[in-house]
Design an enzyme around this catalytic site. Structure first.
Site, PDB file in Angstrom:
ATOM      1  CE1 TYR A  26      31.784  34.195  37.775  1.00 28.17           C
ATOM      2  CE2 TYR A  26      30.147  34.134  36.266  1.00 28.17           C
ATOM      3  CZ  TYR A  26      31.341  34.523  36.562  1.00 28.17           C
ATOM      4  OH  TYR A  26      32.094  35.028  35.592  1.00 28.17           O
ATOM      5  CB  CYS A  65      22.436  30.520  62.176  1.00 26.86           C
ATOM      6  SG  CYS A  65      21.920  28.943  62.680  1.00 26.86           S
ATOM      7  CD  GLU A  66      24.458  35.286  57.498  1.00 28.13           C
ATOM      8  OE1 GLU A  66      24.207  36.523  56.986  1.00 28.13           O
ATOM      9  OE2 GLU A  66      25.362  34.868  57.498  1.00 28.13           O
ATOM     10  N   GLY A  91      32.231  33.386  30.491  1.00 23.82           N
ATOM     11  CA  GLY A  91      32.147  32.504  31.544  1.00 23.82           C
ATOM     12  C   GLY A  91      30.619  31.980  31.735  1.00 23.82           C
ATOM     13  NE  ARG A  92      26.526  36.025  34.399  1.00 21.53           N
ATOM     14  CZ  ARG A  92      26.559  36.219  35.634  1.00 21.53           C
ATOM     15  NH1 ARG A  92      25.577  35.785  36.510  1.00 21.53           N
ATOM     16  NH2 ARG A  92      27.124  37.132  36.062  1.00 21.53           N
ATOM     17  CD  GLU A 114      39.004  38.102  28.717  1.00 20.63           C
ATOM     18  OE1 GLU A 114      38.675  38.439  29.825  1.00 20.63           O
ATOM     19  OE2 GLU A 114      40.061  38.623  28.107  1.00 20.63           O
ATOM     20  N   GLY A 129      31.002  38.559  29.428  1.00 23.04           N
ATOM     21  CA  GLY A 129      29.880  39.253  29.938  1.00 23.04           C
ATOM     22  C   GLY A 129      28.697  38.867  29.370  1.00 23.04           C
TER      23      GLY A 129
HETATM   24  N1  LLP Z   1      36.932  38.477  31.767  1.00 22.14           N
HETATM   25  C1  LLP Z   1      37.383  39.213  32.933  1.00 22.14           C
HETATM   26  C2  LLP Z   1      38.231  39.999  33.002  1.00 22.14           C
HETATM   27  C3  LLP Z   1      36.174  39.076  34.135  1.00 22.14           C
HETATM   28  O1  LLP Z   1      36.556  39.781  34.981  1.00 22.14           O
HETATM   29  C4  LLP Z   1      35.293  38.104  34.104  1.00 22.14           C
HETATM   30  C5  LLP Z   1      34.078  38.007  35.077  1.00 22.14           C
HETATM   31  C6  LLP Z   1      34.941  37.471  32.728  1.00 22.14           C
HETATM   32  C7  LLP Z   1      35.931  37.404  31.760  1.00 22.14           C
HETATM   33  C8  LLP Z   1      33.774  36.502  32.757  1.00 22.14           C
HETATM   34  O2  LLP Z   1      32.576  37.260  32.895  1.00 22.14           O
HETATM   35  P1  LLP Z   1      31.133  36.227  32.542  1.00 22.14           P
HETATM   36  O3  LLP Z   1      31.253  36.054  30.875  1.00 22.14           O
HETATM   37  O4  LLP Z   1      31.122  35.377  33.047  1.00 22.14           O
HETATM   38  O5  LLP Z   1      30.127  37.397  32.528  1.00 22.14           O
HETATM   39  N2  LLP Z   1      30.084  36.148  40.588  1.00 22.14           N
HETATM   40  C9  LLP Z   1      29.227  37.103  39.626  1.00 22.14           C
HETATM   41  C10 LLP Z   1      29.901  37.508  38.422  1.00 22.14           C
HETATM   42  C11 LLP Z   1      31.459  37.869  38.465  1.00 22.14           C
HETATM   43  C12 LLP Z   1      31.993  38.130  37.291  1.00 22.14           C
HETATM   44  C13 LLP Z   1      33.715  38.598  37.573  1.00 22.14           C
HETATM   45  N3  LLP Z   1      34.242  38.699  36.329  1.00 22.14           N
HETATM   46  C14 LLP Z   1      27.928  36.750  39.831  1.00 22.14           C
HETATM   47  O6  LLP Z   1      27.720  35.428  40.187  1.00 22.14           O
HETATM   48  O7  LLP Z   1      27.078  37.076  39.044  1.00 22.14           O
END
Ligand code: LLP
Length: 434
Positions: free
Chosen positions: A387, A358-359, A290-291, A288, A238
């Site tokens: 993402y 086309c939108e 990701g971003r 965890e 997050g």
């Molecule tokens: N752990 C769990 C259980 C999650 O559901 C997620 C993300 C993460 C870790 C990783 O979160 P991060 O560190 O990436 O914030 N598509 C959206 C973001 C969806 C996140 C879903 N879950 C966007 O483009 O902003």
């Protein structure tokens, strides 16, 4: 901090001129910096000094095999959410034994695949899921390692579609019911209780919600340690990144120019606030993110098709579209848009930056002010490493974009642009249609 910068008038990723990449591989193309990913990894690691902290990189953010291999080489495990993602980790040579399996609807086949490959732990979202995992483990004659995802009911103050820790979200088990869920798990013979998990949302720009959630769940984790001997607490992902001012934020001088109390969330401030709260638990801490790991490590290159000057409105029509990068259409998210060739003699342009789909939703930015760019010239959408490609689609029968990885002055195609033949390979016209 990241590795996208102008060298003279040309935007570079590390030591590679992005125009050269587009020249070789065309557009739209995602380009990633291996150095930025590694820096992010090491900064997070340093920020958490004092803890036994391990990264399970949330591969849903960017699951290209080369990116997975890079994180695996650095020592990361993975937070994965499907059988497909398990197979990606295997294909990349990653370690499933250091990975966790999350998600609200794991199928029996996916659970079996995870068990057969020695998954470190399942992050369980409901009591029916506990029963299902128990059943599959029993069938295989093994014990399944589990942690329950608790929902701390904390407002992450982020976009509604990516907040997950409120009680009205579909995720996890409310903290007040969690003790009962653990008792239920303890009664199931094919489960081994290993930890506890939480994740409150994505793109958090302040540390306060993390502190609030850890403060709520920490004492419960301590109780579980005494009661069931759990060994880990996963505090989820997050951590947010910079989308506005993304290019400038690559330089340390940008960070120093921000008022100390208003600096965006960094691994250093995240660690400083959380390490003292977590240290006393004596548990392994899983992360965890990701971003944060990949978001600022990627750019989407695109070429200008037309500049359409309208009455009171300009449209910059580019060859990338919402199918390549859906975040602006889906979350109204902001991505900085920069010319690949900078030219200070050019006039400024204010335009809606749109794709050819086309939108009307196929719009990356409204009334964006930027340097004028002309037909055939290149632009880059910054902070597109997370993402971006993973959420892309084939809408309008547009094939998936190409992906390139840069390391120093080397770069390589890591995913070829999808061809029309590949797109229709699984399709068939039934005989009854003649
Ligand atoms: N752990 C769990 C259980 C999650 O559901 C997620 C993300 C993460 C870790 C990783 O979160 P991060 O560190 O990436 O914030 N598509 C959206 C973001 C969806 C996140 C879903 N879950 C966007 O483009 O902003």
């Amino acid at each position: 901090m990241h590795h996208f910068h102008y060298s003279g008038s040309a935007l570079h990723c590390e030591s590679v001129d992005l125009a050269a990449v587009a020249g070789l591989y065309g557009s739209p193309t995602y380009v990633y910096s291996a150095a930025t990913m590694e820096d992010n990894f090491r900064r997070l690691q340093r920020g958490l000094t004092g803890l036994d902290a391990r990264l399970c990189y949330a591969m849903k953010a960017n699951s290209s095999l080369a990116v997975l291999r890079h994180f695996s080489n650095l020592g990361a495990g993975f937070d994965l959410v499907s059988g497909g993602e398990i197979r990606r980790v295997l294909a990349a040579g990653g370690n499933v034994r250091a990975s966790v399996f999350a998600g609200v609807g794991k199928t029996e086949a996916e659970i079996e695949l995870a068990l057969r490959n020695g998954i470190f732990s399942f992050h369980v979202e409901s009591e029916p899921e506990l029963a299902r995992i128990n059943h599959v483990a029993g069938k295989l004659g093994v014990k399944a390692p589990v942690a329950i995802r608790v929902n701390p009911d904390v407002d992450a103050h982020t976009h509604a579609k990516i907040t997950t820790g409120k009680s009205d979200n579909k995720f996890g088990i409310p903290l007040r019911h969690a003790a009962a869920a653990y008792e239920a798990a303890a009664r199931l013979p094919h489960l081994e209780i290993k930890g506890v998990q939480m994740h409150i949302g994505s793109q958090l720009t302040s540390v306060a919600p993390f502190v609030e959630a850890v403060t709520k769940v920490g004492p419960f984790a301590a109780e579980l340690k005494t009661r069931y001997g759990i060994t880990y607490f996963s505090i989820g992902g997050g951590m947010g990144i910079i989308y506005r001012d993304a290019l400038a934020s690559g330089a340390s001088s940008w960070w120093e120019s921000q008022p100390a109390d208003q600096r965006p969330l960094t691994p250093e401030s995240y660690g400083a606030a959380l390490v003292p709260l977590l240290q006393t638990l004596g548990l392994t801490i899983l992360l965890e993110h990701g971003r944060f790991m990949v978001g600022n490590a990627g750019v989407l290159l695109s070429r200008v098709e037309h500049l359409k000057r309208g009455a009171g409105k300009n449209f910059l029509i580019v060859d990338a579209a919402m199918n390549d990068l859906v975040r602006p259409a889906m979350y109204d998210s902001f991505h900085e848009i920069v010319p690949i060739h900078r030219d200070s003699t050019r006039p400024a342009l204010v335009a809606d930056v749109v794709g050819p789909v086309c939108e009307s939703g196929d719009c990356f930015a409204k009334d964006r002010s930027m340097q004028e760019v002309r037909e055939g010239e290149l632009i880059g959408f910054l902070s597109a490493g997370a993402y971006g490609y993973t959420m892309a689609s084939r809408y309008n029968t547009r094939g998936m974009a190409a992906e390139v990885l840069v390391k120093g002055s080397a770069f390589e195609l890591i995913h070829a642009r999808e061809t029309f033949e590949q797109m229709i390979a699984g399709e068939k016209i039934p005989a009854f249609l003649g």
